[in-house]
Design an enzyme around this catalytic site. Structure first.
Site, short mmCIF file in Angstrom:
data_model
loop_
_atom_site.label_atom_id
_atom_site.label_comp_id
_atom_site.label_asym_id
_atom_site.label_seq_id
_atom_site.Cartn_x
_atom_site.Cartn_y
_atom_site.Cartn_z
CG LEU A 127 -1.83 1.44 1.49
CD1 LEU A 127 -2.51 1.51 0.19
CD2 LEU A 127 -2.46 1.15 2.70
CD GLU A 129 2.72 4.68 -4.31
OE1 GLU A 129 2.87 5.91 -4.78
OE2 GLU A 129 1.82 4.09 -4.92
N GLY A 133 2.24 7.49 2.81
CA GLY A 133 2.35 6.46 4.01
C GLY A 133 1.14 6.74 4.67
CB SER A 134 0.10 9.16 7.48
OG SER A 134 0.78 8.55 8.41
CD1 TRP A 158 7.75 3.30 3.84
CD2 TRP A 158 9.66 2.53 4.73
NE1 TRP A 158 8.51 4.18 4.11
CE2 TRP A 158 9.73 4.01 4.63
CE3 TRP A 158 10.60 1.62 5.34
CZ2 TRP A 158 11.17 4.58 5.05
CZ3 TRP A 158 11.86 2.37 5.67
CH2 TRP A 158 11.92 3.63 5.31
CB ILE A 159 6.93 -3.92 0.60
CG1 ILE A 159 6.24 -2.86 -0.31
CG2 ILE A 159 5.93 -5.22 0.49
CD1 ILE A 159 4.93 -2.17 0.16
CB THR A 160 6.30 -6.68 5.89
OG1 THR A 160 6.57 -5.39 6.74
CG2 THR A 160 6.82 -7.79 6.69
NE ARG A 269 23.10 -7.78 39.58
CZ ARG A 269 24.55 -7.58 39.55
NH1 ARG A 269 25.32 -8.65 39.40
NH2 ARG A 269 25.07 -6.36 39.63
CD GLU A 364 -0.23 -3.32 9.59
OE1 GLU A 364 -0.78 -2.66 8.73
OE2 GLU A 364 -0.20 -4.50 9.44
#
Length: 381
Positions: A127, A129, A133-134, A158-160, A269, A364
């Protein structure tokens, strides 16, 4: 620490038990090494596929498992607690299947969806570019109809799973009519003219490949358009509502992992002759961390239950994403503090958890966008 879960039936209990076994034995032992070497866990995603975990919330008719979102998100949390990259990857794959499952024709579902859910294929969601983005409605990647194909030109950012995925659910501009001019194409990874740029160099989740995808006169059959022309933005935003719940669940898993590590260390610890967990300053810090984790978990589960009942859940999804990712950032930061100097070294995983906690506040939809969505929903209530 295994989270006690209130599951609806024995099948769900068996599913969570299977996931915990995979997470403990197949994912967690590899996470640190793969992240350090920036090695993409393709075989681990294939393992999830063979285990039936890549199509959980989709109908059995097309190869899914028909699992409720409430249960699916708890699966995501368990996986993300073991390895954030794989949890987020599963969430992205699930979102990448959404447009076809919800807007495709029965013929398209019969042709494509079973393979996408069956475990051999891994998806990506294209989605964003660089300038969109937003403001997703500003995307400019063009798709021009030429005979029976769309000719696609442009770059997605930003493509996962960029360059690793087998298919890309891609939003393209088919007319100049703003947000109403966006359509959705299901693009195979081997499409001529489609290529990936070099992966982004990130501060965290370094085993999860993120890259730009370049469309250079790529020809995509018109039969792979999902839904009518012009409804792509509607599809994308609808998918994001569910995707935000996935990110919320992953963030809670990450926070739980950080809390568990902080508790383990604080019990082992010793200072001034006793375990540091017995000092009130640490007790209160750990208590606040636990409260943040459990509150965030309750928030995403309630949103999932609304989704499962067919109730509106857009506002609740944004709240869950906001609350859970903010909690993850705070809890992981506090976990580093609990470990002190040790927490700042790579000898312990909490420094990685803290780096990984940042990006869920961004993708997201940034948390600033979530606040805008929540406020808009309140105005329109």
């Amino acid at each position: 620490m295994a989270v006690e879960r209130l599951l609806p039936d024995t099948e769900a209990e068996d599913l969570i038990a299977l996931v915990r076994d995979i997470a403990a034995n197949e994912l967690a032992p590899k996470a640190g090494e793969y992240e350090e070497k920036e090695r993409f866990p393709r075989e681990e995603f294939r393992l999830l596929g063979r285990s039936g975990l890549l199509g959980l919330p989709y109908p059995e008719q097309w190869g899914g498992s028909g699992v409720s979102y409430e249960v699916y998100l708890q699966v995501l949390e368990e996986i993300a607690a073991a390895w954030m990259t794989v949890g987020v990857g599963l969430s992205v794959h699930t979102m990448s299947c959404y447009a076809l499952a919800e807007y495709g024709t029965d013929e398209q579902r019969d042709q494509f969806l079973a393979d996408m859910l069956g475990g051999d294929l891994l998806g990506a969601y294209a989605l964003s570019e660089t300038h969109a983005g937003s403001d997703a409605a500003a995307l400019s990647t063009r798709a021009v109809l030429d005979g029976t194909d769309y000719v696609v030109t442009g770059t997605k950012a930003w493509i996962t799973h960029g360059g690793e995925a087998d298919f890309y659910t891609t939003m393209v501009r088919t007319s100049p009519d703003g947000g109403r001019g966006i359509s959705c194409l299901l693009v195979p990874a081997d499409t001529p003219g489609l290529s990936a740029s070099a992966p982004e160099r990130k501060m965290g989740m370094t085993a999860s490949t993120t890259a730009q995808m370049n469309f250079d006169q790529a020809r995509v059959p018109a039969s792979r358009r999902l839904g009518d022309e012009g409804i792509g933005l509607k599809m994308a935003l609808s998918a994001l509502n569910s995707g935000r719940l996935g990110i919320a669940a992953c963030a809670v898993g990450l926070a739980q992992a950080a809390l568990d590590e902080a508790i383990r260390y604080a019990k082992e610890r010793s200072q001034f002759g006793r375990a540091i967990i017995e000092f009130q300053g640490l007790e209160f810090l750990l208590a606040d961390m636990a409260a943040a984790v459990e509150s965030a978990r309750a928030t995403y589960l309630e949103a999932a239950r609304r989704r499962d009942r067919g109730l509106p859940f857009k506002r609740q999804a944004s709240i869950a994403k906001l609350v859970s990712t903010e909690a993850a950032m705070k809890v992981t930061t506090d976990a580093v503090q609990v470990l002190g100097g040790a927490g700042y070294t790579k000898d312990f995983p909490v420094e990685r958890f803290m780096r990984e906690a940042k990006v869920p506040q961004i993708f997201e939809g940034t948390n600033q966008i979530q606040r805008m969505v929540i406020a808009r929903e309140l105005r329109n209530a």
